[in-house]
Scaffold this active site. Structure first.
Site, PDB file in Angstrom:
ATOM      1  N   LYS A  60       1.934 -38.269 -33.794  1.00  0.00           N
ATOM      2  CA  LYS A  60       2.053 -39.768 -33.257  1.00  0.00           C
ATOM      3  C   LYS A  60       2.359 -40.585 -33.956  1.00  0.00           C
ATOM      4  O   LYS A  60       2.757 -42.253 -33.930  1.00  0.00           O
ATOM      5  CB  LYS A  60       1.119 -39.703 -32.812  1.00  0.00           C
ATOM      6  N   LYS A 115       4.192 -29.321 -26.561  1.00  0.00           N
ATOM      7  CA  LYS A 115       3.821 -29.293 -25.473  1.00  0.00           C
ATOM      8  C   LYS A 115       3.971 -30.227 -24.132  1.00  0.00           C
ATOM      9  O   LYS A 115       4.676 -30.622 -24.601  1.00  0.00           O
ATOM     10  CB  LYS A 115       1.860 -29.392 -25.792  1.00  0.00           C
ATOM     11  N   LYS A 150       2.373 -36.696 -21.009  1.00  0.00           N
ATOM     12  CA  LYS A 150       2.742 -37.824 -20.722  1.00  0.00           C
ATOM     13  C   LYS A 150       3.056 -38.482 -21.807  1.00  0.00           C
ATOM     14  O   LYS A 150       4.095 -39.204 -20.948  1.00  0.00           O
ATOM     15  CB  LYS A 150       1.049 -38.458 -20.982  1.00  0.00           C
TER      16      LYS A 150
HETATM   17  P1  ADP Z   1      -1.542 -35.142 -23.229  1.00  0.00           P
HETATM   18  O1  ADP Z   1      -0.514 -35.375 -24.083  1.00  0.00           O
HETATM   19  O2  ADP Z   1      -0.518 -35.494 -22.353  1.00  0.00           O
HETATM   20  O3  ADP Z   1      -1.034 -37.628 -23.000  1.00  0.00           O
HETATM   21  P2  ADP Z   1      -3.182 -35.796 -24.043  1.00  0.00           P
HETATM   22  O4  ADP Z   1      -3.694 -35.674 -25.486  1.00  0.00           O
HETATM   23  O5  ADP Z   1      -4.447 -37.318 -23.447  1.00  0.00           O
HETATM   24  O6  ADP Z   1      -2.145 -34.822 -22.866  1.00  0.00           O
HETATM   25  O7  ADP Z   1      -4.754 -34.378 -23.678  1.00  0.00           O
HETATM   26  C1  ADP Z   1      -5.849 -34.621 -22.221  1.00  0.00           C
HETATM   27  C2  ADP Z   1      -6.332 -33.075 -22.113  1.00  0.00           C
HETATM   28  O8  ADP Z   1      -5.126 -32.596 -22.062  1.00  0.00           O
HETATM   29  C3  ADP Z   1      -6.980 -32.175 -23.797  1.00  0.00           C
HETATM   30  O9  ADP Z   1      -7.721 -31.922 -23.311  1.00  0.00           O
HETATM   31  C4  ADP Z   1      -5.673 -31.652 -24.129  1.00  0.00           C
HETATM   32  O10 ADP Z   1      -5.994 -30.851 -24.659  1.00  0.00           O
HETATM   33  C5  ADP Z   1      -5.329 -30.771 -22.625  1.00  0.00           C
HETATM   34  N1  ADP Z   1      -3.608 -31.097 -22.450  1.00  0.00           N
HETATM   35  C6  ADP Z   1      -2.713 -32.006 -23.256  1.00  0.00           C
HETATM   36  N2  ADP Z   1      -1.558 -31.505 -22.509  1.00  0.00           N
HETATM   37  C7  ADP Z   1      -1.417 -30.297 -22.707  1.00  0.00           C
HETATM   38  C8  ADP Z   1      -0.671 -29.076 -21.844  1.00  0.00           C
HETATM   39  N3  ADP Z   1       0.699 -29.103 -22.308  1.00  0.00           N
HETATM   40  N4  ADP Z   1      -1.187 -27.776 -22.393  1.00  0.00           N
HETATM   41  C9  ADP Z   1      -2.788 -28.158 -21.797  1.00  0.00           C
HETATM   42  N5  ADP Z   1      -3.688 -28.194 -22.540  1.00  0.00           N
HETATM   43  C10 ADP Z   1      -2.918 -29.903 -22.159  1.00  0.00           C
END
Ligand code: ADP
Ligand code: TRP
Length: 327
Positions: free
Chosen positions: A111, A193, A196
């Site tokens: 980040k 991955k 959002k």
């Molecule tokens: P993002 O990157 O979308 O903002 P977060 O970091 O807020 O997601 O993650 C929120 C939750 O969702 C965490 O428990 C994370 O491990 C899970 N998570 C986020 N992205 C994924 C993904 N692509 N696949 C599986 N789980 C995910």
């Protein structure tokens, strides 16, 4: 019952990666765990948020949990900012966490990349606030996606360090990583991955995407070269699309691969968009109903915060005694 705790940031509408990696596994845990599930709004502000959007996203997060089947009678559902002990304990833990160990956090490195020294202190200390979230509630297991494992390990290290220096206080938590579908990859880049915070909305399927958007995004998803609809280590894009298909339909990847032998990429993508839309429609309707009843939502969150606060206050009182600030 084993105590489990998990949380999500209200930074946008959730996507299917959040659903399969975090929300669905948490709902399943309710059956045989005492669960706390909360909305980490103070984590969300580690990067700039527009206040009106943040407020809306908090409500949508709560609505999504409820629509997913979180039962607020048995699960403690609340907003992190409503329980000030989270930030209070984070401060104490900041004083035993080391700059070096925070600098090693891969999510921070990702980040902060290219931003030099202008990233917020909050982003740097983010994992410490997460450790406080976990340690306040005698949490035994923390169900998260693979990317959060390092943060849970930091919470373990901080608990062990605090217990060693000040006497047995915190339960040492363990991460619980979901095996299948633990990591849904980006539609535009299957090596990263789904997130959002990806620069393009083509990266993810949001739980609130409308049917046309889903069709467009799946059509536009990156594919592997060749013509077979098959996953495998050398085929990251199809491995991901097949995993999504499999998670939604509860069919094995092998069975889906067999069904699509000799068919075109476009056939598969069309069907995948269709199963996604059939699955999303009733879920979206439920989420919208909860959001429309904002006062009920707020009452559920307040009631959860009250329950959480009682536990958190007890633990924080003990922490103050242990470190020597209680007179
Ligand atoms: P993002 O990157 O979308 O903002 P977060 O970091 O807020 O997601 O993650 C929120 C939750 O969702 C965490 O428990 C994370 O491990 C899970 N998570 C986020 N992205 C994924 C993904 N692509 N696949 C599986 N789980 C995910
Ligand atoms: N950092 C987690 C994420 O981005 C969210 C989170 C904050 C969390 N506090 C937590 C997850 C405590 C589990 C337990 O997904």
């Amino acid at each position: 019952m084993i105590k489990a705790l998990t949380a999500l940031q209200p930074t946008n509408f959730f996507h299917i990666g959040n659903w399969f990696g975090a929300i669905e596994p948490a709902v399943a845990l309710q059956r045989d765990h005492k669960l706390s599930m909360f909305i980490v709004d103070y984590h969300a502000i580690t990067v700039p948020q527009k206040p009106e959007e943040l407020r809306k996203n908090i409500l949508f997060a709560a609505a999504t949990y409820l629509a997913a089947g979180i039962d607020p009678k048995t699960t403690t559902l609340f907003q992190q900012s409503a329980v000030s002990e989270h930030t209070e304990l984070a401060w104490v833990l900041n004083c035993i966490a080391k700059v070096g160990e925070l600098e090693r956090m891969t999510q921070f490195k990702d980040k902060a990349k290219g931003k030099g020294e202008s990233v917020s202190m909050g982003l740097f200390g983010y994992p410490v606030l997460m450790a406080a979230d976990i340690l306040l509630y005698d949490t035994e297991v923390v169900p998260v996606g693979e990317d959060q494992k390092q943060h849970v390990e930091l919470a373990r290290d901080l608990a062990i360090r605090f217990n060693r220096d000040f006497g047995e206080t915190f339960v040492v938590p363990v991460p619980k990583i979901r095996e299948v579908g633990a990591r849904i990859m980006g539609l535009d880049d299957p090596m990263k991955k789904m997130s959002k915070s990806a620069p393009s909305a083509k990266n993810y399927i949001s739980l609130m995407d409308d049917a046309d958007t889903v069709v467009k995004k799946i059509k536009g998803a990156v594919t592997d070269s060749g013509s077979e609809i098959r996953g495998g280590n050398d085929r990251p894009a199809f491995s991901n699309l097949l995993a999504i298909y499999s998670l939604i339909t509860h069919r094995s990847v092998e069975a889906i691969e067999t069904e699509y032998i000799g068919k075109q990429y476009s056939d598969f993508k069309g069907d995948l968009a269709e199963v996604l839309n059939l699955w999303l429609a009733p879920l979206q309707a439920k989420i919208k109903t909860f959001v429309e009843h904002e006062n009920d939502l707020k009452a559920i969150l307040n009631e959860g915060a009250q329950r959480a606060r009682e536990q958190a206050q007890r633990r924080m009182k003990q922490v103050r005694e242990r470190i020597g600030v209680a007179l």
